[in-house]
Design a protein around this motif. Structure first.
Motif: not given
Length: 329
Positions: A217, A219-221, A223, A241-242, A244, A280-281
């Motif tokens: 992934n 573009n993780p959320r 993080c 949020r994502p 990016n 992340s996550n």
């Protein structure tokens, strides 16, 4: 949508006897002399980008949301409704979830049946979750029967919730040991413990067979990230949020710590292409803030304006390790 309805109904060739809408589903009753197709055609012509489909009653029944409405000779009789593709699969009793979560699912379906169904159909509707949980999901028969009976008898007589303790912690659920920890925290330190499910097959496996690691992934959320400058300084932050989206905000913001660094040192350049994801996550914002503060203490970024949330002095963070290593002293 409300404005659209008011305009469409005010110009309709005839007025419905009733019109109820829930988001994008509408329940309408028409006089027997009125043609439903005529009303549908009128609604479709109101807006080029708003289209309607229609379902009329069959065998005096019509499903609306999760309710089946039967048009009897005297009144409309509501019962429960499930789509034909409904699998009746819920959390299995052997899954690693807190028992209260499993019992709450049974309670919820019992409350749903009592709230929706006509009393004449309530027993038939209750039989469905009984068969579903006992036969398909492995729940003990006694647990299901007692939970449903208690819910139906005392739905309006709920006991008041106990006063919460000043401190609450969220820990992964690991079976019996979690209950022991919860009781110990409550008894000795007046700390409430809530639980969350650890890694599940749903989180680990993907439809294409590949694992759900961070590398798959880009573009993780949720993080923790690190952004470097060519001068050797760095910045550590967190976002729910994502990544990016947060990175784009850093590039365009004029108030962030990174923009302040560029203003103070115009010859420096931020390395946007080689940002690092440290974790992340992490959906819980408290855990993210904690991880951010730990990494700030471990990596000592020079661009950050503060040190993040407070970390107790008893926490010793190993600054030389490439992995996060925390110990209490």
């Amino acid at each position: 949508m409300t404005s659209f309805e008011e305009s469409a109904l005010s110009t309709s060739p005839f007025q419905p006897l009733c019109w109820y809408r829930k988001v994008d589903d509408t329940f309408t009753i028409l006089d027997l002399n009125h043609n439903p197709a005529e009303l549908l055609d009128h609604l479709i012509k109101q807006h080029a980008h708003i289209q309607f489909t229609m379902e009329v009653e069959a065998q005096h029944k019509l499903p609306f949301l999760d309710v089946s409405l039967e048009n009897s000779s005297e009144r409309i009789v509501p019962t429960g409704y499930r789509k034909p593709i409904h699998t009746d699969q819920y959390i299995h009793y052997l899954s690693n979830h807190h028992p209260q979560i499993k019992q709450a699912i049974v309670t919820t379906l019992a409350r749903r049946a009592k709230a929706i169904c006509d009393p004449a159909y309530l027993l038939d509707e209750i039989d469905h979750p009984k068969r579903t949980f006992i036969t398909l999901n492995g729940y003990p028969k006694q647990l299901v029967n007692e939970t449903i009976a208690t819910t139906l008898q005392h739905q309006n007589d709920r006991l008041p919730k106990p006063e919460p303790t000043p401190i609450r912690v969220n820990i992964p659920y690991q079976g019996k040991i979690s209950h022991q920890i919860s009781r110990l925290l409550r008894k000795t330190a007046c700390v409430d413990a809530t639980f969350y499910s650890d890694k599940t097959l749903k989180n680990i496996l993907r439809a294409n067979g590949r694992g759900g690691s961070d590398q798959t992934n880009p573009n993780p959320r949720g993080c923790i990230y690190k952004i470097n400058c060519d001068c050797g300084s760095s910045y550590i932050g967190e976002t729910c949020r994502p990544f990016n989206i947060r990175l784009k905000e850093h590039k365009t913001s004029v108030k962030s710590a990174l923009s302040e660094h560029i203003v103070n040192y115009p010859n420096h350049s931020i390395d946007w292409k080689n940002t690092e994801i440290l974790a992340s996550n992490i959906s819980d914002w408290r855990r993210r803030k904690l991880w951010e503060a730990i990494n700030i203490r471990r990596l000592e970024p020079q661009i950050n304006r503060d040190q993040g949330v407070y970390l107790p002095s008893a926490w010793c963070v190993n600054k030389d390790s490439q992995t996060l290593n925390i110990s209490a002293v």
